[in-house]
Design an enzyme around this catalytic site. Structure first.
Site, PDB file in Angstrom:
ATOM      1  N   SER A   1      32.740  36.642  37.692  1.00 41.81           N
ATOM      2  CA  SER A   1      34.104  36.194  38.015  1.00 41.81           C
ATOM      3  C   SER A   1      34.102  34.722  38.402  1.00 41.81           C
ATOM      4  O   SER A   1      35.102  34.025  38.217  1.00 41.81           O
ATOM      5  CB  SER A   1      34.671  37.008  39.184  1.00 41.81           C
TER       6      SER A   1
ATOM      7  N   HIS B   1      40.507  37.180  45.456  1.00 40.13           N
ATOM      8  CA  HIS B   1      39.765  36.963  44.216  1.00 40.13           C
ATOM      9  C   HIS B   1      40.376  35.845  43.372  1.00 40.13           C
ATOM     10  O   HIS B   1      39.657  34.954  42.878  1.00 40.13           O
ATOM     11  CB  HIS B   1      39.717  38.276  43.423  1.00 40.13           C
TER      12      HIS B   1
ATOM     13  N   ASP C   1      44.905  36.639  37.493  1.00 35.09           N
ATOM     14  CA  ASP C   1      44.075  37.252  38.529  1.00 35.09           C
ATOM     15  C   ASP C   1      44.997  37.765  39.629  1.00 35.09           C
ATOM     16  O   ASP C   1      46.188  37.991  39.373  1.00 35.09           O
ATOM     17  CB  ASP C   1      43.062  36.231  39.062  1.00 35.09           C
TER      18      ASP C   1
END
Length: 436
Positions: free
Chosen positions: A276, A114, A75
Site C-alpha cells: 500500500s 490508510h 482509498d
C-alpha cells in the site's frame, strides 16, 4: 551508503501499521538554494525516508517535483492535516455512502488513516522549513476519492471502485493510485469498462500487489487487470519483502514496502509497511515523469518506469514474479533516453475483454439460400364418368372379385376332399374292430 548504492553494489488494504525499526539513509548534500521546495535531508523525519535517495527521488527533483500533474488516491479518504497536505488536495468525492461529499472524512475504523498514509507518500508537502514528511511528488495535486472496505460502506465494493475511477478521470486525474487488493484473480465485469475508461483518457493506473502478512499469497485484482502498473515490495536493502509484499507474474516494478512512514488523518506520523505504501511511491514517480515529459502518453510513462528499473542480481527472466522488471529508479525514469512504444507494456485490457468476455463477437452471418427449380408435375388424368358405387367397375372385378374367386374355390374343394377322406378312414376302422 544510500539504498541505491547498496543495490548497485550487490546487484485487504495492502498496507498495515507496524512498530518496526527504521533504518535511516545517510544524509546527502542539500539541493541548490533555488530549489522550489525546501528540503533538509538532516531532518530526522526526512532521514527516515530512505527511498528519497535509494529510489533516486531527490536526484529526480533536480528536474521536476511533479507540478501540473494530478494524482487521484482511491482509498479511505485523505485527512485534512495541514502540516502534510496544505493545498495539495484540489478535489474529492465519496463513493462509499459513508463519507463526506468532499472525500476528506476518513471512512471506517480499522483503515481510517490508510488513505492519508498513502497520499502523504505520493505527494505530501512537508513543512515550509524543509522538515517533516515529504512525498515523492511534492508539487503534484491530489484528488481524494473515499471508499470503504468491508462493513465500512453501504455501497458494494465493486461499484465503489468503478464509480471512483470514473469520477477521478472526469475530474482531471493523470494518475490513479489504488492501494488495495480483492485477493481474487478475477474481477467484476463492471471494472472492465471503468479501467478501459481510464486508459482511453490516458490515465496511468498504479496498484498494490498485496501482502503475504495480510493473507495474500498471490496477487489479486485489481493487480491482475491488464494495463495497470502493479507494484511489489522490497525492504531497505532491496530484497523482496516476505511479509509486506506478495508475488505474481503481473508485477511490473518493485519499491520500498518496509520501514515506511505516513501522516495520519490527524497529522500524526505513523510507522507502517506494505505494498500500500510501495504503490504511492511509484505513483509519485509517475507524476515526476509526466511532469518532465508532458508529451508522453500513459503507456510510455509506464514504459519509462519499468525500462529504467535497477536490475536485481540473480534475476534473469523478466518480468520476475517478485521484482517485476526491477527496482524503482525515479531519476533514471525522468532523465534517461528510452525508446517510444506504441502499446502499454503491462497488457491490453481491450484485447483481453475481446478474448475472454466475448464482448464484441460478431453475430453469425445469415446463410444464403439459393432457390431450387423444380419441374412442374404432369397434368392430372381427366375424371372418369360418374357411376353408382353399388355396381362393380372393371377395375374392381379385375383386381378384387376375380382374384378372390381364384383363390377361394380351390381352397373349398381341397377342404371337402380332406373331409371325405377322413370319413372313409373312420368307417374302415369300425368295420375291422373284433367283437367282444
Amino acid at each position: 551508503m544510500t539504498w541505491k548504492a547498496m543495490l548497485r553494489g550487490t546487484v485487504a488494504a495492502a498496507g498495515v501499521a507496524a512498530s518496526i525499526l527504521l533504518t535511516a539513509a545517510a544524509p546527502t548534500p542539500s539541493p541548490s538554494p533555488t530549489s522550489p521546495i525546501p528540503d533538509d535531508p538532516t531532518d530526522p523525519v526526512r532521514a527516515l525516508e530512505y527511498w528519497l535517495d535509494g529510489a533516486g527521488i531527490r536526484e529526480a527533483w533536480q528536474t521536476t517535483r511533479g507540478k501540473g500533474v494530478t494524482i487521484a488516491v482511491i482509498d479511505t479518504g485523505i485527512g485534512k492535516a495541514p502540516s502534510a497536505f496544505g493545498d495539495a488536495v484540489v478535489g474529492g468525492t465519496d463513493v462509499s455512502g459513508s463519507g463526506s461529499p468532499d472525500g476528506r472524512s476518513p471512512v471506517g475504523v480499522v483503515d481510517r488513516d490508510h488513505g492519508s498514509w498513502v497520499a502523504s507518500l505520493a505527494a505530501g508537502r512537508g513543512k515550509a522549513d524543509g522538515s517533516g514528511m515529504i512525498g515523492v511528488a511534492p508539487e503534484a495535486d491530489l484528488l481524494s476519492v473515499s471508499i470503504g472496505f468491508g462493513a465500512a460502506a453501504s455501497v458494494p465494493f465493486v461499484d465503489q471502485v468503478a464509480d471512483g475511477i470514473r469520477w477521478a478521470v472526469d475530474n482531471g486525474a493523470d494518475i490513479i493510485n489504488m492501494s488495495f487488493t480483492t485477493n481474487t484473480l478475477d474481477w467484476d465485469e463492471s471494472w472492465d469498462d471503468a479501467f478501459l475508461y481510464a486508459y482511453e483518457h490516458d490515465v496511468v493506473v498504479v496498484v498494490a500487489a498485496g501482502n503475504r502478512g495480510s493473507g495474500t499469497s498471490m496477487i489479486g485484482a485489481p493487480a491482475t487487470i491488464p494495463g495497470v502498473l502493479t507494484v511489489g515490495g522490497v525492504d531497505q536493502t532491496g530484497t523482496a519483502s516476505v511479509e509486506a509484499s506478495t508475488q505474481g507474474i503481473t508485477i511490473g516494478i518493485a519499491a520500498p514496502s518496509e520501514g515506511l512512514i505516513g501522516v495520519s488523518a490527524d497529522g500524526e506520523l505513523a510507522r507502517w509497511r506494505g505494498t500500500s505504501g510501495a504503490a504511492p511511491i511509484v505513483a509519485g514517480a509517475a507524476a515526476l515523469v509526466r511532469a518532465a515529459h508532458p508529451e508522453l502518453d500513459a503507456a510510455n510513462v509506464i514504459n519509462r518506469i519499468i525500462k529504467t528499473a535497477i536490475p536485481v542480481e540473480g534475476v534473469e527472466q523478466l518480468p520476475d514474479p517478485l521484482y517485476g522488471y526491477g527496482l524503482l529508479d525515479a531519476a533514471a525514469a525522468v532523465e534517461a533516453s528510452v525508446a517510444h512504444v506504441d502499446e502499454n507494456p503491462m497488457g491490453d485490457l481491450a484485447e483481453w475483454v475481446r478474448l475472454y468476455r466475448r464482448a464484441d463477437v460478431a453475430p453469425a452471418p445469415e446463410p444464403e439460400v439459393t432457390p431450387v427449380q423444380v419441374a412442374p408435375l404432369p397434368a392430372a388424368d381427366p375424371p372418369s364418368e360418374a357411376g353408382s358405387p353399388l355396381v362393380p367397375s372393371i377395375d374392381s372385378l379385375r383386381y378384387g372379385t376375380l382374384p378372390l374367386i381364384v383363390l377361394t374355390v380351390p381352397g373349398i374343394l381341397v377342404g371337402l376332399g380332406v373331409t371325405a377322406a377322413a370319413r372313409r378312414i373312420r368307417s374302415a376302422r369300425k368295420q375291422s374292430t373284433p367283437a367282444a
